[in-house]
Design a protein around this motif. Structure first.
Motif, PDB file in Angstrom:
ATOM      1  N   VAL A  19     -77.718  21.755  53.903  1.00 10.24           N
ATOM      2  CA  VAL A  19     -77.319  21.831  55.305  1.00 10.24           C
ATOM      3  C   VAL A  19     -76.974  23.284  55.638  1.00 10.24           C
ATOM      4  O   VAL A  19     -76.206  23.934  54.909  1.00 10.24           O
ATOM      5  CB  VAL A  19     -76.091  20.937  55.594  1.00 10.24           C
ATOM      6  CG1 VAL A  19     -75.655  21.090  57.043  1.00 10.24           C
ATOM      7  CG2 VAL A  19     -76.416  19.478  55.294  1.00 10.24           C
ATOM      8  N   VAL A  20     -77.552  23.799  56.697  1.00  4.13           N
ATOM      9  CA  VAL A  20     -77.276  25.170  57.134  1.00  4.13           C
ATOM     10  C   VAL A  20     -76.224  25.127  58.248  1.00  4.13           C
ATOM     11  O   VAL A  20     -76.387  24.417  59.246  1.00  4.13           O
ATOM     12  CB  VAL A  20     -78.557  25.863  57.641  1.00  4.13           C
ATOM     13  CG1 VAL A  20     -78.250  27.265  58.137  1.00  4.13           C
ATOM     14  CG2 VAL A  20     -79.607  25.902  56.526  1.00  4.13           C
ATOM     15  N   LEU A  21     -75.137  25.871  58.077  1.00  2.00           N
ATOM     16  CA  LEU A  21     -74.066  25.922  59.060  1.00  2.00           C
ATOM     17  C   LEU A  21     -73.844  27.364  59.524  1.00  2.00           C
ATOM     18  O   LEU A  21     -73.959  28.303  58.719  1.00  2.00           O
ATOM     19  CB  LEU A  21     -72.756  25.385  58.462  1.00  2.00           C
ATOM     20  CG  LEU A  21     -72.745  23.925  57.975  1.00  2.00           C
ATOM     21  CD1 LEU A  21     -71.397  23.617  57.324  1.00  2.00           C
ATOM     22  CD2 LEU A  21     -72.996  22.976  59.124  1.00  2.00           C
TER      23      LEU A  21
ATOM     24  N   VAL B 208     -62.802  24.607  59.616  1.00  2.00           N
ATOM     25  CA  VAL B 208     -61.500  24.775  58.980  1.00  2.00           C
ATOM     26  C   VAL B 208     -60.451  24.010  59.777  1.00  2.00           C
ATOM     27  O   VAL B 208     -60.621  23.707  60.953  1.00  2.00           O
ATOM     28  CB  VAL B 208     -61.096  26.267  58.902  1.00  2.00           C
ATOM     29  CG1 VAL B 208     -62.044  27.027  57.984  1.00  2.00           C
ATOM     30  CG2 VAL B 208     -61.072  26.884  60.290  1.00  2.00           C
ATOM     31  N   THR B 209     -59.349  23.700  59.094  1.00  2.00           N
ATOM     32  CA  THR B 209     -58.236  23.014  59.734  1.00  2.00           C
ATOM     33  C   THR B 209     -57.359  24.037  60.458  1.00  2.00           C
ATOM     34  O   THR B 209     -57.594  25.253  60.415  1.00  2.00           O
ATOM     35  CB  THR B 209     -57.393  22.278  58.680  1.00  2.00           C
ATOM     36  OG1 THR B 209     -56.808  23.238  57.796  1.00  2.00           O
ATOM     37  CG2 THR B 209     -58.260  21.307  57.875  1.00  2.00           C
ATOM     38  N   ALA B 210     -56.311  23.544  61.117  1.00  2.00           N
ATOM     39  CA  ALA B 210     -55.387  24.446  61.824  1.00  2.00           C
ATOM     40  C   ALA B 210     -54.708  25.408  60.867  1.00  2.00           C
ATOM     41  O   ALA B 210     -54.259  26.495  61.267  1.00  2.00           O
ATOM     42  CB  ALA B 210     -54.347  23.616  62.583  1.00  2.00           C
TER      43      ALA B 210
ATOM     44  N   ASP C  25     -62.082  22.106  56.274  1.00  2.00           N
ATOM     45  CA  ASP C  25     -61.963  20.752  56.823  1.00  2.00           C
ATOM     46  C   ASP C  25     -63.140  19.923  56.323  1.00  2.00           C
ATOM     47  O   ASP C  25     -64.212  19.898  56.925  1.00  2.00           O
ATOM     48  CB  ASP C  25     -61.954  20.814  58.349  1.00  2.00           C
ATOM     49  CG  ASP C  25     -61.653  19.456  58.976  1.00  2.00           C
ATOM     50  OD1 ASP C  25     -61.553  18.459  58.222  1.00  2.00           O
ATOM     51  OD2 ASP C  25     -61.523  19.397  60.209  1.00  2.00           O
ATOM     52  N   ARG C  26     -62.947  19.263  55.190  1.00  2.00           N
ATOM     53  CA  ARG C  26     -64.045  18.525  54.564  1.00  2.00           C
ATOM     54  C   ARG C  26     -64.528  17.367  55.446  1.00  2.00           C
ATOM     55  O   ARG C  26     -65.706  17.023  55.447  1.00  2.00           O
ATOM     56  CB  ARG C  26     -63.608  17.985  53.193  1.00  2.00           C
ATOM     57  CG  ARG C  26     -63.387  19.075  52.151  1.00  2.00           C
ATOM     58  CD  ARG C  26     -63.170  18.457  50.770  1.00  2.00           C
ATOM     59  NE  ARG C  26     -63.075  19.480  49.749  1.00  2.00           N
ATOM     60  CZ  ARG C  26     -61.936  20.061  49.370  1.00  2.00           C
ATOM     61  NH1 ARG C  26     -60.803  19.713  49.954  1.00  2.00           N
ATOM     62  NH2 ARG C  26     -61.922  20.973  48.426  1.00  2.00           N
ATOM     63  N   ARG C  27     -63.600  16.761  56.196  1.00  2.00           N
ATOM     64  CA  ARG C  27     -63.996  15.631  57.041  1.00  2.00           C
ATOM     65  C   ARG C  27     -64.926  16.063  58.170  1.00  2.00           C
ATOM     66  O   ARG C  27     -65.680  15.247  58.708  1.00  2.00           O
ATOM     67  CB  ARG C  27     -62.756  14.961  57.618  1.00  2.00           C
ATOM     68  CG  ARG C  27     -61.882  14.277  56.572  1.00  2.00           C
ATOM     69  CD  ARG C  27     -60.731  13.542  57.218  1.00  2.00           C
ATOM     70  NE  ARG C  27     -59.922  12.841  56.235  1.00  2.00           N
ATOM     71  CZ  ARG C  27     -58.854  12.106  56.527  1.00  2.00           C
ATOM     72  NH1 ARG C  27     -58.487  11.977  57.806  1.00  2.00           N
ATOM     73  NH2 ARG C  27     -58.157  11.510  55.577  1.00  2.00           N
ATOM     74  N   ALA C  28     -64.869  17.328  58.538  1.00  2.00           N
ATOM     75  CA  ALA C  28     -65.711  17.825  59.629  1.00  2.00           C
ATOM     76  C   ALA C  28     -67.084  18.288  59.150  1.00  2.00           C
ATOM     77  O   ALA C  28     -67.941  18.634  59.966  1.00  2.00           O
ATOM     78  CB  ALA C  28     -65.001  18.981  60.347  1.00  2.00           C
ATOM     79  N   LEU C  29     -67.292  18.288  57.828  1.00  2.00           N
ATOM     80  CA  LEU C  29     -68.596  18.701  57.307  1.00  2.00           C
ATOM     81  C   LEU C  29     -69.642  17.639  57.648  1.00  2.00           C
ATOM     82  O   LEU C  29     -69.378  16.434  57.517  1.00  2.00           O
ATOM     83  CB  LEU C  29     -68.535  18.884  55.793  1.00  2.00           C
ATOM     84  CG  LEU C  29     -67.769  20.112  55.287  1.00  2.00           C
ATOM     85  CD1 LEU C  29     -67.604  20.038  53.771  1.00  2.00           C
ATOM     86  CD2 LEU C  29     -68.502  21.389  55.677  1.00  2.00           C
ATOM     87  N   PRO C  30     -70.822  18.032  58.096  1.00  2.00           N
ATOM     88  CA  PRO C  30     -71.862  17.044  58.415  1.00  2.00           C
ATOM     89  C   PRO C  30     -72.393  16.389  57.155  1.00  2.00           C
ATOM     90  O   PRO C  30     -72.409  16.997  56.081  1.00  2.00           O
ATOM     91  CB  PRO C  30     -72.948  17.891  59.104  1.00  2.00           C
ATOM     92  CG  PRO C  30     -72.753  19.269  58.566  1.00  2.00           C
ATOM     93  CD  PRO C  30     -71.272  19.420  58.346  1.00  2.00           C
TER      94      PRO C  30
ATOM     95  N   LYS D 165     -65.283  14.958  45.739  1.00  2.00           N
ATOM     96  CA  LYS D 165     -63.950  15.149  46.323  1.00  2.00           C
ATOM     97  C   LYS D 165     -63.676  16.618  46.617  1.00  2.00           C
ATOM     98  O   LYS D 165     -63.086  16.966  47.636  1.00  2.00           O
ATOM     99  CB  LYS D 165     -62.897  14.593  45.366  1.00  2.00           C
ATOM    100  CG  LYS D 165     -61.492  14.610  45.934  1.00  2.00           C
ATOM    101  CD  LYS D 165     -60.521  13.957  44.956  1.00  2.00           C
ATOM    102  CE  LYS D 165     -59.112  13.955  45.540  1.00  2.00           C
ATOM    103  NZ  LYS D 165     -58.146  13.328  44.595  1.00  2.00           N
ATOM    104  N   LYS D 166     -64.169  17.503  45.749  1.00  2.00           N
ATOM    105  CA  LYS D 166     -63.938  18.934  45.938  1.00  2.00           C
ATOM    106  C   LYS D 166     -64.782  19.500  47.076  1.00  2.00           C
ATOM    107  O   LYS D 166     -64.483  20.568  47.596  1.00  2.00           O
ATOM    108  CB  LYS D 166     -64.231  19.691  44.646  1.00  2.00           C
ATOM    109  CG  LYS D 166     -63.195  19.442  43.564  1.00  2.00           C
ATOM    110  CD  LYS D 166     -63.510  20.247  42.314  1.00  2.00           C
ATOM    111  CE  LYS D 166     -62.444  20.025  41.238  1.00  2.00           C
ATOM    112  NZ  LYS D 166     -62.725  20.799  40.008  1.00  2.00           N
ATOM    113  N   ARG D 167     -65.859  18.777  47.415  1.00  2.00           N
ATOM    114  CA  ARG D 167     -66.694  19.248  48.518  1.00  2.00           C
ATOM    115  C   ARG D 167     -65.933  19.188  49.825  1.00  2.00           C
ATOM    116  O   ARG D 167     -66.274  19.822  50.782  1.00  2.00           O
ATOM    117  CB  ARG D 167     -67.980  18.423  48.617  1.00  2.00           C
ATOM    118  CG  ARG D 167     -68.915  18.624  47.431  1.00  2.00           C
ATOM    119  CD  ARG D 167     -70.052  17.651  47.473  1.00  2.00           C
ATOM    120  NE  ARG D 167     -70.841  17.792  48.690  1.00  2.00           N
ATOM    121  CZ  ARG D 167     -71.717  16.905  49.148  1.00  2.00           C
ATOM    122  NH1 ARG D 167     -71.895  15.801  48.473  1.00  2.00           N
ATOM    123  NH2 ARG D 167     -72.406  17.104  50.242  1.00  2.00           N
TER     124      ARG D 167
END
Length: 634
Positions: A22-24, A29-31, A36-41, A632-634
């Protein structure tokens, strides 16, 4: 992206190279400024052809061959053959077509390198220097192969044991010229000139006659039709009649029926071949050869055949020699352990009251294309497995739940089934090349399956137990000595081990996946023709021939204009099994297949197994923990 991929490949082992990228523009990042792993596509599987363009002539050739064999519009240089839906049978097609295109590759090369870019470095040009063929004399007596001995042991008549294909013929192809095409084909492929001789000990002695001894014109019948398309009843009638004209002891190994619509109109050709002379891979050789022969006959010039590497007669002799080796005899203990304590899954079947082909039940069920496509591509890719592994794992789970539901055994226990393989991926000698050899090469071997307990809730939600079942079956198949070839050698050809294996109980269920076959594509000459549901490939046997199994599943994928379609052909012994029971099992198999597909879409699904990591000593639990920690580390 290709540069990055090759950079990683040069520094990491293959199992650590990411399968999706995936190219970003920037990392989310979080605040607090942390990743922010949850925001990764979620990475998406790369589509066929989405990679870089080929850069060399060899890469361009291989990209074209990948696309041709797998029925794709385009393939990129970094696409993997098995990720796109390839299997062991289509690998053989790829090897054959590469040789025709001037490149030498082997099935082992395709399996090891997978992508066009990596395979291009291994491929070598076909040279004009022919290998020494002094030991390969294709004419004369043939040593019976294990599958031939298996058929003989079944007893009963074998004259009508056959496979058949209905194909489209070019407009203007009259019956005499079609006979010329079939004459050229028969003279080129030795197996089409087989005959059986009965020996005093009751065994068979196959023989290959010299080219020119078969009169093709005597084996082609013409049936006039209005549009060249036989009705279902007419096709069934002519198939039965052609099957009845087969006579292997007289050397009549094939029959043909030309459904002729007259000059200027395409027709149909039904080619019925005795199973001793053909198998699923052979049809993939015969269809393009028929097209090549027609082009030559229509232009009134000699046929320029692609050479056949190793003759069937030579291969049979190599099998007989291999059966007597110490290395093969060391496999005996494995096969005895597999067959130890085998219990029939189908209760009520006795040796004194065997069902026959004439009384068998039959059922054909297609899986929708939208369910088939991911099953052949994304699911095997997620588990680093083959399509065959996934289909057999689902079969094991379906059998387990089905037999508990119908009172045929407790769930969670082992079940032993006979599995068919195409038998061509075993290089018994360095010079062996079976990619263009026609004949019956099937390898048949027992497999003990223990998929573990998978309850209905796991199936409903695509739970992790399904993934564990796929991994188990994948490892069980990879652990087979010699990919299963040795069982037939020891069971039928080795005089010391034959009685020991013959004394053991055998499975009453058989599983066979025939790979992918081109389905009807309009009226293109020399392509399979059919209704697109049951498919163009047919099979038959004498009505009085005994059924070797109480239950059989023969699955095949047809690649049509609308994509691939998995078709399941079920047959069973009536009495021990009812149609309702088999229908329930058939639907359960499809349900489990769809559940495995749903499971493979989960971010924590799939992964490697010990056989993927031969350089380290890790068990499945250790691998699963490492992969979970990495995710998990991703």
């Amino acid at each position: 992206m290709g540069v990055v991929r090759e950079f990683v490949r040069g520094r990491l082992p293959e199992f650590m190279v990411p399968g999706a990228w995936v190219v970003l523009d920037r990392l989310p990042v979080t605040a607090n400024g942390k990743l922010d792993r949850r925001a990764l596509p979620v990475p998406e599987a790369r589509r066929a052809g989405a990679g870089r363009e080929p850069r060399t002539a060899v890469e361009r050739t291989l990209c074209g061959l990948y696309a041709e064999v797998l029925g794709l519009a385009r393939v990129g240089a970094e696409d993997g053959f098995y990720d796109l839906g390839g299997d062991s049978i289509s690998t053989i097609q790829l090897v054959s077509r590469a040789r025709a295109a001037g490149l030498v590759i082997t099935p082992a090369d395709v399996f090891a390198h997978k992508t066009v870019a990596r395979l291009a470095h291994t491929a070598t040009p076909v040279t004009g220097a022919a290998r020494d063929r002094s030991a390969d004399v294709p004419i004369g007596e043939v040593t019976p192969t294990p599958i031939m001995e298996w058929l003989r042991e079944q007893g009963g008549p074998v004259d009508g044991f056959c496979q058949a294909m209905l194909m489209t013929t070019p407009a203007g192809a009259g019956t005499p010229r079609l006979a010329d095409v079939l004459q050229a084909l028969t003279d080129h492929h030795d197996a089409l000139r087989l005959r059986l001789a009965d020996r005093p000990d009751g065994a068979w002695s196959p023989e290959v006659a010299t080219a020119g001894t078969v009169r093709a014109a005597q084996r082609v019948r013409r049936i006039g039709t209005t549009d060249g398309r036989p009705s279902e009843s007419l096709l069934a009638e002519q198939f039965t009649a052609a099957r009845g004209r087969l006579d292997p002891r007289a050397g009549v190994m094939w029959q043909a029926v030309h459904f002729d619509a007259g000059p200027g109109h395409p027709g149909r050709l039904l080619l019925v071949i005795h199973h001793l002379a053909v198998d699923g891979v052979s049809w993939r050789v015969l269809l393009p050869d028929l097209a090549a022969a027609w082009s030559a006959v229509a232009a009134e010039r000699p046929v320029e055949w692609q050479p056949v590497g190793t003759s069937f007669r030579r291969w049979a002799a190599l099998l007989a020699a291999e059966a007597d080796t110490e290395a093969r005899e060391r496999e005996l203990r494995h096969w005895e352990e597999v067959l130890a304590g085998v219990r029939p899954v189908v209760a009520g079947r006795t040796g004194g009251d065997r069902a026959t082909f004439g009384t068998a039940g039959n059922m054909v069920l297609p899986m929708p294309g939208e369910d088939t496509e991911p099953l052949l591509t994304r699911v095997p890719g997620a588990f680093h497995a083959g399509v065959h592994d996934v289909l057999l794992a689902a079969f094991a789970v379906a059998l387990d739940t089905w037999r508990e539901r119908h009172g045929r055994g407790a769930a969670g226990g082992p079940v032993v089934v006979d599995v068919e393989g195409h038998g061509r991926s075993h290089p018994l000698a360095e010079e062996v090349d079976l990619s263009r050899t026609v004949g019956w090469f099937t390898a048949l071997y027992p497999v003990r399956l223990e998929p573990g307990r998978v309850d209905q809730e796991e199936v409903r939600r695509g739970g992790p137990a399904l993934g564990r079942a796929v991994k188990h079956v994948k490892e069980r198949l990879r652990a087979l000595p010699g990919q299963g070839l040795g069982y037939g050698l020891l069971r039928y050809l080795n005089p010391r081990t034959r009685p020991r294996l013959a004394a053991l109980p055998t499975p009453d269920i058989r599983f066979n996946y025939l790979g992918r076959i081109a389905a009807p594509r309009g009226a293109a000459p020399w392509t399979p023709a059919g209704d697109g549901t049951s498919g163009p490939l047919m099979a038959g046997a004498d009505a009085d021939a005994p059924l070797p199994y109480a239950l059989e599943l023969n699955a095949v994928t047809y690649d049509g204009p609308d994509g691939p379609c998995l078709v399941a052909h079920w047959s069973w012994a009536r009495g021990p099994l009812t149609e309702e029971e088999v229908s329930d099992l058939a639907q359960t198999w499809f349900t489990v297949l769809k559940a495995i597909t749903a499971h493979a879409e989960r971010p924590d699904a799939g992964g490697r197994t010990p056989s993927d990591l031969p350089l380290v000593n890790l068990n499945q639990d250790q691998i699963d923990r490492l992969e979970a920690a990495w995710r998990k580390k991703r």
